[in-house]
Enzyme design. Sequence first.
Site, PDB file in Angstrom:
ATOM      1  N   ARG A   1       5.502 -12.913   9.450  1.00 57.92           N
ATOM      2  CA  ARG A   1       6.095 -11.584   9.261  1.00 57.92           C
ATOM      3  C   ARG A   1       7.492 -11.574   9.831  1.00 57.92           C
ATOM      4  O   ARG A   1       7.785 -12.316  10.761  1.00 57.92           O
ATOM      5  CB  ARG A   1       5.321 -10.545  10.090  1.00 57.92           C
ATOM      6  CG  ARG A   1       4.002 -10.151   9.606  1.00 57.92           C
ATOM      7  CD  ARG A   1       3.448  -9.091  10.555  1.00 57.92           C
ATOM      8  NE  ARG A   1       3.827  -7.749  10.128  1.00 57.92           N
ATOM      9  CZ  ARG A   1       3.190  -7.088   9.178  1.00 57.92           C
ATOM     10  NH1 ARG A   1       2.168  -7.609   8.551  1.00 57.92           N
ATOM     11  NH2 ARG A   1       3.573  -5.874   8.838  1.00 57.92           N
TER      12      ARG A   1
ATOM     13  N   GLU B   1       0.874  -1.162   0.000  1.00 56.72           N
ATOM     14  CA  GLU B   1       0.000   0.000   0.000  1.00 56.72           C
ATOM     15  C   GLU B   1       0.917   1.220   0.000  1.00 56.72           C
ATOM     16  O   GLU B   1       1.845   1.284   0.814  1.00 56.72           O
ATOM     17  CB  GLU B   1      -0.881  -0.005   1.263  1.00 56.72           C
ATOM     18  CG  GLU B   1      -1.884   1.126   1.222  1.00 56.72           C
ATOM     19  CD  GLU B   1      -2.728   1.250   2.484  1.00 56.72           C
ATOM     20  OE1 GLU B   1      -2.654   0.386   3.368  1.00 56.72           O
ATOM     21  OE2 GLU B   1      -3.464   2.252   2.556  1.00 56.72           O
TER      22      GLU B   1
ATOM     23  N   LYS C   1       4.848   0.539   8.767  1.00 57.63           N
ATOM     24  CA  LYS C   1       4.934   1.831   8.074  1.00 57.63           C
ATOM     25  C   LYS C   1       4.284   2.928   8.902  1.00 57.63           C
ATOM     26  O   LYS C   1       4.791   4.045   8.965  1.00 57.63           O
ATOM     27  CB  LYS C   1       4.188   1.756   6.739  1.00 57.63           C
ATOM     28  CG  LYS C   1       4.946   1.071   5.633  1.00 57.63           C
ATOM     29  CD  LYS C   1       4.235   1.366   4.306  1.00 57.63           C
ATOM     30  CE  LYS C   1       3.782   0.122   3.601  1.00 57.63           C
ATOM     31  NZ  LYS C   1       2.381  -0.156   3.644  1.00 57.63           N
TER      32      LYS C   1
HETATM   33  P1  ATP Z   1       2.793  -1.992   7.365  1.00 57.38           P
HETATM   34  O1  ATP Z   1       2.054  -2.318   8.617  1.00 57.38           O
HETATM   35  O2  ATP Z   1       4.217  -1.708   7.576  1.00 57.38           O
HETATM   36  O3  ATP Z   1       2.104  -0.959   6.525  1.00 57.38           O
HETATM   37  P2  ATP Z   1       1.629  -3.876   5.679  1.00 57.38           P
HETATM   38  O4  ATP Z   1       1.618  -5.349   5.743  1.00 57.38           O
HETATM   39  O5  ATP Z   1       0.360  -3.183   5.938  1.00 57.38           O
HETATM   40  O6  ATP Z   1       2.775  -3.370   6.583  1.00 57.38           O
HETATM   41  P3  ATP Z   1       1.815  -3.528   2.893  1.00 57.38           P
HETATM   42  O7  ATP Z   1       2.254  -2.336   2.152  1.00 57.38           O
HETATM   43  O8  ATP Z   1       0.387  -3.896   2.784  1.00 57.38           O
HETATM   44  O9  ATP Z   1       2.248  -3.335   4.353  1.00 57.38           O
HETATM   45  O10 ATP Z   1       2.730  -4.780   2.561  1.00 57.38           O
HETATM   46  C1  ATP Z   1       3.072  -5.238   1.298  1.00 57.38           C
HETATM   47  C2  ATP Z   1       3.501  -6.658   1.433  1.00 57.38           C
HETATM   48  O11 ATP Z   1       4.598  -6.763   2.324  1.00 57.38           O
HETATM   49  C3  ATP Z   1       2.392  -7.507   1.995  1.00 57.38           C
HETATM   50  O12 ATP Z   1       2.297  -8.693   1.251  1.00 57.38           O
HETATM   51  C4  ATP Z   1       2.813  -7.761   3.407  1.00 57.38           C
HETATM   52  O13 ATP Z   1       2.328  -8.968   3.877  1.00 57.38           O
HETATM   53  C5  ATP Z   1       4.338  -7.727   3.305  1.00 57.38           C
HETATM   54  N1  ATP Z   1       4.924  -7.333   4.578  1.00 57.38           N
HETATM   55  C6  ATP Z   1       4.728  -6.188   5.256  1.00 57.38           C
HETATM   56  N2  ATP Z   1       5.395  -6.204   6.424  1.00 57.38           N
HETATM   57  C7  ATP Z   1       6.043  -7.386   6.480  1.00 57.38           C
HETATM   58  C8  ATP Z   1       6.899  -8.004   7.438  1.00 57.38           C
HETATM   59  N3  ATP Z   1       7.215  -7.406   8.585  1.00 57.38           N
HETATM   60  N4  ATP Z   1       7.383  -9.227   7.153  1.00 57.38           N
HETATM   61  C9  ATP Z   1       7.076  -9.837   6.002  1.00 57.38           C
HETATM   62  N5  ATP Z   1       6.278  -9.316   5.066  1.00 57.38           N
HETATM   63  C10 ATP Z   1       5.763  -8.111   5.294  1.00 57.38           C
HETATM   64 MG    MG Z   2      -0.895  -1.774   5.735  1.00 57.21          MG
END
Ligand code: ATP
Ligand code: MG
Length: 558
Positions: free
Chosen positions: A262, A37, A272
């Site tokens: 994760r 995102e 993020k």
């Molecule tokens: P954040 O909470 O940092 O925004 P998110 O999962 O909401 O993390 P996204 O931008 O939706 O962030 O993530 C893109 C991809 O990266 C998704 O497939 C997510 O599962 C993966 N991802 C995000 N954080 C991690 C992590 N700590 N370990 C492994 N994969 C991750």
């Molecule tokens: Mg997110």
Amino acid sequence: MNNRTAEPPKNFIRQIIDQDLADGKNDGKVLTRFPPEPNGYLHIGHAKSICLNFGIARDYRGLCNLRFDDTNPDKESQEYIDAIQKDIRWLGFEWSTLCFASDYFEQLYQYAVQLIESGKAFVCSLDSEEIRRQRGTLTEPGQDSPYRNRTVKENLDLFQRMRSGEFQEGEHVLRARIDMASANINMRDPVLYRIKHTAHPRTQNAWCIYPMYDYTHCLSDALEAITHSLCTLEFEDHRPLYDWVLDTLQTPNHPQQIEFARLALDYTITSKRKLGLLVQEGHVDGWDDPRMPTLSGMRRRGIPPEAIRDFCDRIGITKKDALIEMSVLENCIRETLDPCASRIMCVLKPLKVVIENYPEDQEEMLEVGNHPKDPDMGRRSVPFSRTLYIESDDFLEDPPGKFFRLAPGREVRLRYAYNITCMDVIKNEAGEVTELHCRYDPESGGAAGRKKKVKGVIHWVSARHAVDAEVRLYDRLFNIPDPGSSPELAASLNPDSLEILQDCKIEPAAQALALEDRVQFERQGYFCLDREHTQKEHPVFNRIVTLRDSWQKLEKKT
Ligand code: ATP
Ligand code: MG
């Protein structure tokens, strides 16, 4: 895409893919995607997902799309879209197709109309608070919405009017019509669309209804013919909804969602949103502050992308959440840098040394190798003269037993040069040591001199030739292992995470360093020029990592 020779470890996801290929599924194709995102900068957690998705595409001769999951315009921006692309490329990967969920808005709308027509979705006019209240709990079923039995005609009319902007935010939502008594709360008539009168970074004002993540994600995967949709464990409970949407709409493709753990790293955060708070509240110098676990922060710090890829390979892919120690990442960085970083001498906290018996007008150019183990890395000249700087920490007036460096009357070796003996200690009025007077042994130069056994070897820089520099030493951003779980993020910040040394002295070879060069300051660690401070006269260096893991020792002491 980076090439590698070593066979990557077969994690459980690769085993599933092997089986699918053996069974002839998906016409033998492998297509993955990385779906961020655009609401912030990528961090080390995303690197795990990037290495997994792009790595599988590379190793199975498949494809990997970059898809922006841009369905929440309140939080998203072009700045993030650009930064994410830059960071993925820096990490060493290239996508097959650049996609945006927003490119599918019209198709997603048409699918929603189909759901309404088949009685599988309805417009609900409860407000979000009421919807939440009626959803039930883990132990109690939810209640049906009073709007659940609206006719198809009424639903189609309302949904069309939602789209055309007749209503305020929150007046209506579109919900799936599944089962309010389902044991899985995600299946209790989840919201599919909400009204938002917010301009979108790409579609601007074309839409005022936006699809929800769970509805958008599976359909985007299906539209792109993704074969394996890899996501983190928290989406396991969403998989029934993922499958419900695709089964109900009978999409031509039905990707398989597979969840993995994760990445969580100790002494930092991988969210993020929380990283964004540190930026907004001014605790760090932007998203690319070298202490941040963002890819842009790690790039500015000087961490090579190979080290991050190596780290992701080593931690592997599992189904079990674990907190990984920062030292694992630091070791990957050291191992990547050790064979390729030139050695150079830098005095961080200078103490002046005058060599009484070395003539004032004399200087020598000492020819030294740039790397102790790799002659192919070339040689350089290190100037030696009567006045030098050594590290203040390498001198003690009253040394304890095991101190083998300089002290009154003691002899020490200056790396690559001569042995010196401390004759006299000069102090200022405050009683601080300001200068040492030493004598050197003219017979101790070169290989011959090295034969003479002296216990301590210290680094030094010729005063007349030194480059003045600022050096920034970084330590962990937080002082508790799991700051992510702490409600008060700012309270657990490490107050000593940044130390700025403004009066450092480096040998003149420093002048030839380019932005992308990473060097070892002997005995101090690995360093690189800071990208934000590029003036030649007074360079700024970042410490990438120390030579050894001093943190664990420290922890045991305290
Ligand atoms: P954040 O909470 O940092 O925004 P998110 O999962 O909401 O993390 P996204 O931008 O939706 O962030 O993530 C893109 C991809 O990266 C998704 O497939 C997510 O599962 C993966 N991802 C995000 N954080 C991690 C992590 N700590 N370990 C492994 N994969 C991750
Ligand atoms: Mg997110």
